[in-house]
Enzyme design. Structure first.
Site, PDB file in Angstrom:
ATOM      1  N   HIS A  24       0.815  -1.213   0.000  1.00  0.00           N
ATOM      2  CA  HIS A  24       0.000   0.000   0.000  1.00  0.00           C
ATOM      3  C   HIS A  24       0.852   1.267   0.000  1.00  0.00           C
ATOM      4  O   HIS A  24       0.429   2.294  -0.540  1.00  0.00           O
ATOM      5  CB  HIS A  24      -0.961  -0.011   1.186  1.00  0.00           C
ATOM      6  CG  HIS A  24      -2.257  -0.705   0.886  1.00  0.00           C
ATOM      7  ND1 HIS A  24      -2.389  -2.080   0.913  1.00  0.00           N
ATOM      8  CD2 HIS A  24      -3.465  -0.221   0.500  1.00  0.00           C
ATOM      9  CE1 HIS A  24      -3.623  -2.406   0.585  1.00  0.00           C
ATOM     10  NE2 HIS A  24      -4.302  -1.293   0.321  1.00  0.00           N
TER      11      HIS A  24
ATOM     12  N   HIS B 154      -7.660   1.909  -7.354  1.00  0.00           N
ATOM     13  CA  HIS B 154      -6.826   1.645  -6.187  1.00  0.00           C
ATOM     14  C   HIS B 154      -6.260   0.232  -6.216  1.00  0.00           C
ATOM     15  O   HIS B 154      -5.048   0.025  -6.083  1.00  0.00           O
ATOM     16  CB  HIS B 154      -7.677   1.849  -4.924  1.00  0.00           C
ATOM     17  CG  HIS B 154      -7.019   1.415  -3.656  1.00  0.00           C
ATOM     18  ND1 HIS B 154      -6.111   2.188  -2.971  1.00  0.00           N
ATOM     19  CD2 HIS B 154      -7.147   0.267  -2.935  1.00  0.00           C
ATOM     20  CE1 HIS B 154      -5.709   1.554  -1.888  1.00  0.00           C
ATOM     21  NE2 HIS B 154      -6.319   0.388  -1.834  1.00  0.00           N
TER      22      HIS B 154
END
Length: 372
Positions: free
Chosen positions: A254, A271
């Site tokens: 991430h 994302h």
């Protein structure tokens, strides 16, 4: 150090479960307000109204203006308090869901989450991502508790675009590898403690579910049908990944995603698509086995997740162009420092460049390391 697990109070998933929404909501309040974007409202209003027939006063729908901003949160908070709303229902994707969680928090009322896509693990989490009115990231709002109820109607999920489900798989893909990194390092997770055995097991189940059912689920959504594989992957994308990332921990994948958001070429990518490449980069960063990297590459290719920078829209994959990505990923507060070893900017840059090269080899030749 203590071990902590956080999760929604109740999670309900299945085909047609919104028909029982009223029965579930009445345990939480008597004056419900729901927020959704106009496009989502058009799809679910009739079904929601039918499901809420147990409330004589009905359900008040309010338009969500597409950004989870302080302006929107304060506007909806004022409306909810003005009508005497005692339970809030958030319907739609990540931004609508995060807005609902924030509004309910400031109104001091329960929140019910009804996701219409399975591209994010926002439905179960105790955090809202706040943006400016123009859609620029502003800050995280960490909430004291997770949603009171999450209802996932897979009949609705099956009608969403295939790419959204695949993006959700990309986000879920990172769950196990990041939880494993935090388990090894003993770092504190979003839940406020070390990775527990239970959270680690959920994260591993998330990964195994994607491997076994990911392609079948993608094909089901392509035909807008609900199948056992789709049910399993929706649960992985939403619940297993949600509990897994909060209670298992975040690491390099991430953080690298966050670095990639600084590249204009990536702005049109979801994302989870960027997280998938971040996961490959994390595996290179920790020198994972070729067998494991090959397994991840094969999965990504089978469901349509990007395995190269080019597939993310990045034409200039040079070290010079990627250096800002690596620097952002290594910022002092980033989760990349949850890895079990010190991480440098140069190491991250090398991992991304190698991940891109391996991705191209696998895509073009169907092999890396001399094995199919």
């Amino acid at each position: 150090m203590k071990r902590v697990i956080i999760a929604p109070a109740k999670y309900v998933q299945g085909e047609g479960v919104l028909s029982s929404l009223g029965e579930e909501v009445k345990r939480l309040g008597q004056r419900p307000m729901a927020i959704a974007s106009p496009s989502v409202m058009a799809k679910v209003e009739a079904l929601m109204t039918e499901g809420m027939c147990e409330f004589p006063q009905g359900i008040q729908f309010e338009r969500f203006n597409r950004e989870c901003s302080w302006t929107e949160i304060e506007r909806l908070q004022s409306i909810c308090q003005g009508m005497g709303g005692d339970v809030l229902i958030g319907i739609g994707g990540g931004k609508a869901i995060d807005t609902a969680k924030a509004v309910a928090y400031y109104c001091h009322i329960p929140v019910v989450i009804v996701p219409t896509i399975a591209s994010t693990d926002a439905p179960t989490s105790a955090v809202s991502v706040i943006y400016t009115d123009d859609g620029v990231f502003s800050e995280y709002l960490f909430l004291p508790r997770n949603p009171d109820l999450v209802m996932v109607d897979t009949r609705i999920i099956a009608q969403a675009p295939e790419r959204l489900l695949v993006a959700g798989m990309g986000d879920a893909l990172a769950t196990f590898f990041e939880a494993r990194a935090c388990y090894r390092s003993g770092r504190t997770t979003n839940a406020g403690g070390r990775t527990s055995q239970s959270a680690y097991a959920l994260a591993e189940l998330c990964y195994r579910t994607l491997l076994s059912d990911g392609l079948k689920a993608r094909l089901a959504v392509a035909n807008h049908i609900v199948s056992p594989a789709l049910e399993n992957v929706v649960e992985a994308n939403t619940f297993l990944s949600g509990v897994g990332f909060e209670s298992g921990g975040l690491a390099a994948a991430h953080a690298i995603h966050n670095g990639l958001t600084g590249l204009p070429a990536c702005h049109g990518r979801y994302h989870g698509e960027k997280v998938a490449f971040g996961t490959l980069s994390q595996l290179l960063l920790e020198n994972a086995s070729l067998d494991e990297i090959r397994e991840v590459l094969a999965f990504c290719q089978s469901v349509g997740l990007p395995v190269t920078l080019g597939e993310l829209g990045v034409e200039d994959g040079s070290a010079e162009a990627l250096m800002p990505v690596a620097e952002t990923a290594c910022a002092e507060e980033e989760t990349i420092h949850n890895m079990s070893f010190p991480v440098s900017v140069d190491a991250v840059l090398s991992a991304m460049l190698t991940a891109d090269r391996l991705g191209r080899l696998f895509r073009d030749q169907g092999t890396i390391g001399g094995y199919c």
